[in-house]
Design an enzyme around this catalytic site. Structure first.
Site, PDB file in Angstrom:
ATOM      1  N   ARG A 196      44.492  55.178  34.384  1.00  0.00           N
ATOM      2  CA  ARG A 196      45.733  54.409  34.208  1.00  0.00           C
ATOM      3  C   ARG A 196      46.446  54.921  32.957  1.00  0.00           C
ATOM      4  NH1 ARG A 196      47.647  49.878  31.514  1.00  0.00           N
ATOM      5  NH2 ARG A 196      49.258  48.778  32.692  1.00  0.00           N
TER       6      ARG A 196
ATOM      7  N   SER B 176      45.481  43.950  42.251  1.00  0.00           N
ATOM      8  CA  SER B 176      45.384  42.988  41.149  1.00  0.00           C
ATOM      9  C   SER B 176      45.831  41.607  41.616  1.00  0.00           C
ATOM     10  CB  SER B 176      46.274  43.424  39.980  1.00  0.00           C
ATOM     11  OG  SER B 176      45.798  44.615  39.419  1.00  0.00           O
TER      12      SER B 176
ATOM     13  N   LYS C 103      47.461  45.580  28.198  1.00  0.00           N
ATOM     14  CA  LYS C 103      48.476  45.630  29.242  1.00  0.00           C
ATOM     15  C   LYS C 103      49.702  44.871  28.767  1.00  0.00           C
ATOM     16  CE  LYS C 103      48.602  45.636  34.282  1.00  0.00           C
ATOM     17  NZ  LYS C 103      49.657  44.701  34.696  1.00  0.00           N
TER      18      LYS C 103
END
Lengths: 216, 216
Positions: free
Chosen positions: B42, B111, B140
């Site tokens: 990511r 998610s 995040k």
């Protein structure tokens, strides 16, 4: 089969600059009724679900008009929306990788900002090159140094693919850019930020046609 | 055929947090030698050419170890790197679209941060769900509100797919998260920002195994 494409007036559609999803569709509608020949969707700040929703609606709008829809950077969105092509920069997925993912029937554009970039564009893989920025622009945050029209003309002597020029091109600049030997001009703010996208498209189209008559 | 997968200790590899491309490979190497069972790449701030280069090297590292490589968000990179799967959020490409692009043999994670998200996960399309954030996290930027362990346990009563919990989980939290009924824990900073990624992986693995013994 790969679609025909005409780079003459290439709109890079920035949906945020237009005012959002609905406004971007309206801008694309007006622009393609008034001379725009290609639409590229570019929304680097958007999440992909929003990209895809807009891409699908753009495709439905543009396909009956024969105007190709190109997706900036994201091959996955292009595939999901069955767009007509993908445009990538020098730091995006390599063109040969993109070609493998999209197959032979889609358009592939590559950004170039130097002679090395231009020579690096594989004519067996890439369909057209976007060269710029020709003039200063506030639209693209990570833009390369400005080329200017003289340098653009120099580069055009080396081109082996159709070229669309980009970067700070408005109605006042379109003619001299065409005179430098490119096949079309790409605009963002000249249409997306125009008070009247239809009128801006008409004026850009006229400027391009006028410059071609002079050159012919 | 879809690869087997074990969510027990799921590393979300943030290459910037690791210290770049080479450091991220080193972290993935140490982590998977010491208990990490899945690696997700990511790098939301990275351009795709850099993503792809790292994904290809990670795939070569992880495949012989039987550790699946999952790509966050970008289906095109997953396809180009022949990764083992894709993980998407609620604002990324819809799972059914991703499934069409990746085919039946790749893993697909989604998610979820609410009961509605969890119930919305189509078990015919999605392979596992990432639920969180369980605890506050700085990793995040656009994270949803914190669930807490009690709410996580409530949600687990409703699960119809394997679940990995994420968000602010470190060595101190792993056991209570496992006790809440999840199949594994996902970590970012607990390994990527650890002084010793190997030691952190060993300790997390032990915490998870310990919590499972208690539960059994």
């Amino acid at each position: 089969m790969k679609p025909d494409f005409d780079l003459s007036l290439y709109l890079v559609l920035d949906p945020d600059m237009c005012g959002g999803h609905a406004a971007a569709l309206r801008t694309a509608d007006l622009a393609t009724r008034n001379g725009v020949t290609v639409v590229q969707l570019r929304a680097p700040e958007w999440k992909k679900r929003a990209w895809l929703a807009l891409a699908i609606e753009l495709k439905a709008l543009l396909a009956p008009r024969g105007v190709p829809l190109i997706i900036n950077d994201h091959v996955d969105i292009a595939l999901a929306a069955d767009a007509d092509g993908v445009h990538v920069g020098q730091k995006d997925l390599p063109p040969e990788v993109v070609r493998q993912l999209i197959g032979p029937d889609k358009l592939l554009g590559l950004s170039a900002s130097s002679l090395a970039d231009l020579r690096g564009a594989d004519t067996a893989v890439v369909d057209y090159v976007g060269v710029g920025p020709v003039f200063p622009t506030g639209t693209k945050k990570d833009a390369n140094p400005v080329l200017g029209v003289a340098k653009l003309a120099e580069l055009m002597a080396e081109k082996s693919l159709p070229v669309v020029a980009i970067g700070g091109i408005g109605i006042a600049q379109a003619a001299e850019v065409i005179a430098a030997g490119v096949d079309g001009v790409a605009v963002v703010s000249a249409i997306c930020a125009a008070a009247d996208a239809a009128a801006a498209s008409v004026q850009l189209t006229a400027a391009i046609a006028g410059a071609r008559e002079v050159a012919a």
